[in-house]
Design a protein around this motif. Structure first.
Motif, short mmCIF file in Angstrom:
data_model
loop_
_atom_site.label_atom_id
_atom_site.label_comp_id
_atom_site.label_asym_id
_atom_site.label_seq_id
_atom_site.Cartn_x
_atom_site.Cartn_y
_atom_site.Cartn_z
N GLU A 111 0.82 4.10 -2.82
CA GLU A 111 0.56 5.51 -2.52
C GLU A 111 1.66 6.39 -3.09
O GLU A 111 1.40 7.45 -3.68
CB GLU A 111 0.45 5.68 -1.00
CG GLU A 111 -0.10 7.03 -0.56
CD GLU A 111 -1.60 7.15 -0.74
OE1 GLU A 111 -2.14 8.21 -0.42
OE2 GLU A 111 -2.23 6.18 -1.23
N ARG A 146 -2.27 6.43 4.09
CA ARG A 146 -2.91 5.22 3.59
C ARG A 146 -2.66 3.99 4.45
O ARG A 146 -3.54 3.14 4.60
CB ARG A 146 -2.42 4.95 2.15
CG ARG A 146 -2.86 3.60 1.56
CD ARG A 146 -4.35 3.51 1.44
NE ARG A 146 -4.78 2.24 0.85
CZ ARG A 146 -5.02 1.14 1.54
NH1 ARG A 146 -4.89 1.14 2.87
NH2 ARG A 146 -5.43 0.05 0.94
N ASN A 171 0.82 -1.21 0.00
CA ASN A 171 0.00 0.00 0.00
C ASN A 171 0.85 1.26 0.00
O ASN A 171 0.51 2.26 -0.66
CB ASN A 171 -0.93 0.00 1.21
CG ASN A 171 -2.05 -1.02 1.08
OD1 ASN A 171 -2.40 -1.44 -0.02
ND2 ASN A 171 -2.60 -1.44 2.20
#
Length: 351
Positions: A71, A283, A67
């Motif tokens: 991002e 995130r 993730n």
């Protein structure tokens, strides 16, 4: 008689050699059968539970890495697009400045190739001299400004091009990290599923009961510490909206890397909830822990995020009464559970 004894001895030796050369007896003499290895001890259901839990934890850590790379890739892609626009605008600016310089050169050519300074010296008209002197100063300043503007724009273009190249290099490196994290996530999840697939239906039921028993034990111990004493359920309007959004997602499946609206991973749920409340937060659970303000657990209120495990690999949203809403792991849905069912690292407050 002697001849008869020699023949008998020779026959006896020959028989002995024949017997020794027999394959069956040779094998029997040289390779005695090995004892069977003892059977490996079967793992207890509790050991299986801990192993599965560990695999999903490792998958969660890899999901955070994925993730984060995702991002950063989005930011770098956006930055590359922004720089490309600035480079294009800079090139158009340079074309315009070159056009101005060309116009000045053509004007000088029309004046017979004499620069304005020379024309000024050759004039006999005092008034014309004064008028041209003012225009000459303005023209010289305009020329200097033109050259300065052209140089500055060219320098900016060089800087933008370098920044775009650096961002492209980072983007490619991030894609490699994403691919590595994706493989690790899938490997860990598949290993956990393989362990679960070996269990019979009644064993799976007992496994789930063991999980619930361990969660209840941890939650009871956490509550027994008096942690809720003095905690208030009063919170900000933004936090209330975040809680309402998060709890509205209950029942939706966990999918690693997902940010909604149909599925979530743990930090995708908390980020989406706070975006719905009007506040953008990082995130990943690790970035949420690193960048958001830390709150003492005795000051915790609904909407705050509880970060779990030493590597900050999981996050849930506190909803009051000692509970969190969270997306647990693959194969499970968004749910409400006790806030003390996992090892708490700390608490952060988005706003």
């Amino acid at each position: 008689m002697n001849r008869h004894r020699h023949a008998l001895a020779a026959f006896t030796v020959a028989c002995a050699l024949t017997v020794l050369a027999s394959p069956a007896l040779t094998l029997q003499a040289t390779a005695a059968p090995l004892p069977s290895p003892p059977p490996l001890p079967e793992k207890s259901l509790e050991e299986v539970r801990l192993e599965i839990d560990g695999l999903y934890r490792e998958a969660a850590t890899a999901t955070d890495a994925y993730n984060l790379a995702e991002e950063r890739a989005k930011r770098q892609s956006g930055e590359i697009v922004r720089l490309a626009r600035m480079i294009e605008n800079g090139r158009k600016r340079i074309e315009g400045l070159k056009a101005q310089a060309g116009a000045a050169a053509r004007a000088q050519y029309r004046n017979g190739g004499l620069p304005e300074g020379a024309q000024l010296v050759l004039t006999n008209d005092p008034q014309l001299f004064l008028d041209n002197a003012g225009r000459l100063q303005e023209g010289q300043k305009a020329t200097k400004d033109l050259i300065s503007d052209l140089t500055r724009t060219q320098d900016e273009l060089t800087t933008y091009a370098k920044e775009a190249g650096d961002n492209w290099t980072k983007l490619e490196a991030g894609r490699v990290k994403q691919a590595q994290a994706k493989k690790e996530i899938n490997d860990k999840i598949e290993a956990a599923k393989k362990l679960e697939s070996k269990l019979a239906a009644d064993e799976l039921a007992r496994l789930r009961a063991l999980e619930l028993r361990e969660q209840n034990r941890a939650q009871t111990a956490w509550l027994g510490s008096g942690i809720l004493a003095g905690l208030s359920d009063r919170t900000s309007p933004e936090a209330k909206r975040a809680v309402e959004f998060a709890t509205a997602q209950i029942g939706k499946p966990y999918v690693w890397g997902a940010e909604g609206p149909n599925s979530y991973d743990c930090s995708g749920l908390t980020q989406s909830a706070w975006i719905a409340a009007g506040r953008t937060i990082p995130r990943t659970s690790q970035e949420q822990w690193r960048l958001l303000p830390h709150i003492d657990i005795k000051d915790m209120r609904p909407g705050d995020l509880i970060i779990y495990f030493h590597d900050a690999s999981h996050v849930g949203m506190y909803v009051g009464d000692g509970r969190i809403v969270h997306a647990p792991r693959p194969g499970r849905d968004v749910t409400i559970t006790g806030a003390g069912t996992m090892d708490i690292l700390g608490v952060v407050r988005p706003g």
